[in-house]
Scaffold this motif. Structure first.
Motif, short mmCIF file in Angstrom:
data_model
loop_
_atom_site.label_atom_id
_atom_site.label_comp_id
_atom_site.label_asym_id
_atom_site.label_seq_id
_atom_site.Cartn_x
_atom_site.Cartn_y
_atom_site.Cartn_z
N ARG A 49 32.21 -16.28 -52.37
CA ARG A 49 33.04 -17.04 -53.32
C ARG A 49 34.12 -17.83 -52.58
O ARG A 49 34.38 -18.99 -52.89
N GLU A 50 34.74 -17.22 -51.58
CA GLU A 50 35.77 -17.90 -50.81
C GLU A 50 35.18 -19.08 -50.04
O GLU A 50 35.80 -20.14 -49.93
N ALA A 51 33.96 -18.90 -49.50
CA ALA A 51 33.31 -20.00 -48.78
C ALA A 51 33.03 -21.17 -49.73
O ALA A 51 33.18 -22.34 -49.35
N ILE A 52 32.63 -20.85 -50.95
CA ILE A 52 32.38 -21.90 -51.94
C ILE A 52 33.67 -22.64 -52.27
O ILE A 52 33.71 -23.87 -52.31
N LEU A 53 34.76 -21.90 -52.49
CA LEU A 53 36.04 -22.53 -52.84
C LEU A 53 36.56 -23.39 -51.69
O LEU A 53 37.08 -24.49 -51.91
N GLU A 54 36.40 -22.91 -50.46
CA GLU A 54 36.87 -23.67 -49.31
C GLU A 54 36.09 -24.98 -49.17
O GLU A 54 36.68 -26.04 -48.95
N ALA A 55 34.77 -24.91 -49.29
CA ALA A 55 33.94 -26.11 -49.18
C ALA A 55 34.23 -27.08 -50.32
O ALA A 55 34.32 -28.30 -50.12
N ALA A 56 34.39 -26.53 -51.52
CA ALA A 56 34.66 -27.38 -52.68
C ALA A 56 36.00 -28.08 -52.54
O ALA A 56 36.11 -29.29 -52.85
N ALA A 57 37.02 -27.37 -52.08
CA ALA A 57 38.34 -27.98 -51.92
C ALA A 57 38.27 -29.15 -50.95
O ALA A 57 38.85 -30.23 -51.20
N ALA A 58 37.57 -28.98 -49.83
CA ALA A 58 37.44 -30.06 -48.86
C ALA A 58 36.71 -31.26 -49.45
O ALA A 58 37.11 -32.42 -49.23
N LEU A 59 35.67 -31.01 -50.21
CA LEU A 59 34.91 -32.11 -50.82
C LEU A 59 35.72 -32.80 -51.91
O LEU A 59 35.72 -34.04 -52.01
N ASN A 117 38.91 -33.03 -52.08
CA ASN A 117 39.96 -33.80 -51.41
C ASN A 117 39.42 -35.11 -50.84
O ASN A 117 40.10 -36.14 -50.86
N ALA A 118 38.21 -35.07 -50.31
CA ALA A 118 37.63 -36.25 -49.66
C ALA A 118 37.05 -37.25 -50.65
O ALA A 118 37.14 -38.46 -50.45
N ARG A 119 36.46 -36.74 -51.73
CA ARG A 119 35.70 -37.62 -52.64
C ARG A 119 36.26 -37.70 -54.05
O ARG A 119 35.81 -38.53 -54.84
N GLY A 120 37.20 -36.82 -54.37
CA GLY A 120 37.70 -36.79 -55.73
C GLY A 120 36.81 -35.92 -56.61
O GLY A 120 35.65 -35.62 -56.26
N LEU A 121 37.34 -35.50 -57.75
CA LEU A 121 36.59 -34.63 -58.66
C LEU A 121 35.32 -35.30 -59.15
O LEU A 121 34.23 -34.71 -59.13
N ASN A 122 35.45 -36.53 -59.59
CA ASN A 122 34.29 -37.20 -60.17
C ASN A 122 33.30 -37.68 -59.12
O ASN A 122 32.18 -38.07 -59.46
N GLY A 123 33.69 -37.66 -57.85
CA GLY A 123 32.77 -38.07 -56.79
C GLY A 123 32.06 -36.92 -56.12
O GLY A 123 31.32 -37.12 -55.16
N THR A 124 32.28 -35.70 -56.61
CA THR A 124 31.68 -34.50 -56.02
C THR A 124 30.78 -33.82 -57.04
O THR A 124 31.13 -33.73 -58.22
#
Length: 412
Positions: A21-31, A33-40
């Protein structure tokens, strides 16, 4: 004895679940930040952690649930820092302590000793069941910042002023994540010390009076077509609120009550329109600087006047300006020029501060960090009415600009 085996394995399963779960949250946060909510997408997150989309939805059914979890994780981190900072005896000492802790956290993240935390720019783009919880947690953090301005040991401030100063300080820390990358992580603590010095003590040099030269907010001069300006304003507002990808052609058209055919009559495509929104924002900032040339007064007077004009523009009928966060989701080919323009305009502000230090009207500070604080203030003004509903052109300078430039704990 054999019956106890499942109980012994439960902690292992729980640990494995938490790690994933932590790995998912970490990867999601980075994405995010880079692409925005609607771009991920959920599929993007799954690919980043080497899982299937179905595996991700076992933890978070929808992308919005995942984004909400990332935001709750980030607010929990801020709550932890605030709890420690609140042990300091006075509001200025709490601000200094929080700054030290926050910049240490950012250094740990930069050096990959701590996982990345999601930015808060897309908070209002979240919908679904988790949106209220994320917004409530963010509001709780805001209220903790506001307590620094309700302390009896400080100046007596109206609720409007308390909210404005809390938004100013909170936004300064969120904005710091954007400029800290210019420093080595081992220098983050020194950058934090210089930032908190400006927040507490302001920029005014000895004998520099607070006197803003009243000027109308600058207006862009990119087009004589009223309809064209309406498209630019509508797109800017929607990109600020929903991110680049969330500001769809349908949404922009609906905001103006026009058809998609009308949209494409006035615009080649959405990328072209948003690029012109950036051009419009840059032109407004340039116009404010042109109206305060070196010959017009001291560095302090020019800085106060430019900052006041741009913040007033944010709340005027000609505003807002496009927020810096829109850059993260822009097409890759467009970003370098836009980043260069943003940096050049920030350097203009730093140049005014250097002039003020030279003429004695601004006290000696780090001009780059002070300029970033001012840039962040202007950027944050676009959201001021979310926290200060009665903010307007007539009172925003005293509520929001003055505390930034003279010190956030100074009397109103």
């Amino acid at each position: 004895m054999a019956a106890s085996a499942p109980l012994a394995s439960a902690p292992v399963q729980t640990t494995r679940y938490e790690r994933k779960r932590e790995a998912i949250l970490e990867a999601a946060a980075a994405l995010f930040n880079a692409r925005g909510l609607n771009g991920t997408t959920i599929a993007d997150v799954a690919q980043a952690v080497g899982l299937t989309t179905t595996s991700i939805t076992y933890y978070y059914r929808k992308k919005e649930d995942l984004a909400s979890a990332c935001l709750l994780r980030a607010t929990a981190a801020l709550d932890e820092l605030l709890a420690e900072a609140e042990l300091a005896p006075s509001p200025p000492e709490r601000l200094a302590r929080f700054t030290a802790l926050y910049f240490a956290l950012q250094a740990d993240i930069s050096d990959e000793r701590r996982p990345a935390l999601i930015n808060f720019w897309d908070l209002r783009a979240i919908a679904g069941s988790g949106a209220d919880g994320a917004a409530s947690a963010f509001s709780d953090v805001f209220r903790r910042f506001r307590r620094w301005f309700t302390d009896p040991s400080g100046p007596a401030l109206s609720r409007l002023a308390q909210n404005a100063r809390a938004h100013l300080v909170f936004s300064a820390f969120l904005w710091a994540k954007e400029w800290l990358a210019r420093f080595e992580p081992e220098d983050y603590s020194r950058a934090g010390e210089r930032l908190v010095d400006v927040l507490i003590n302001g920029l005014a040099g000895p004998g520099a009076d607070w006197a803003v030269i009243a000027r109308e907010p600058p207006e862009p001069h990119l087009s004589t077509e009223v309809s064209r300006e309406a498209f630019l304003r509508a797109a800017t507002e929607l990109v600020n609120e929903h991110g680049y990808r969330g500001a769809s052609v349908d949404r922009i058209s609906a905001k103006l009550s026009v058809t998609k055919g009308s949209f494409y009559h006035h615009n080649e495509n959405k990328d072209d329109l948003v690029a012109q929104c950036f051009d419009r924002t840059f032109e407004v900032i340039r116009a404010a600087h042109r109206d305060a040339p070196p010959s017009s007064g001291t560095g302090w007077a020019r800085l106060s006047t430019v900052t006041a004009a741009l913040v007033r523009h944010q709340l005027s009928s000609h505003g807002p300006l496009l927020r810096y966060s829109a850059l993260s989701a822009m097409p890759e080919a467009m970003r370098p020029k836009l980043l260069r323009d943003f940096d050049r305009l920030s350097q203009r502000t730093a140049g005014i501060i250097v002039d003020g230090i030279a003429d004695g009207s601004i006290r000696p500070v780090d001009p780059m960090i002070a300029a970033q604080l001012v840039t962040g203030l202007i950027n944050a003004a676009a959201e001021l009415r979310h926290w200060v509903h009665d903010a307007g052109e007539e009172n925003v300078v005293e509520l929001f600009v003055r505390p930034c430039l003279v010190g956030v704990f100074k009397p109103a």
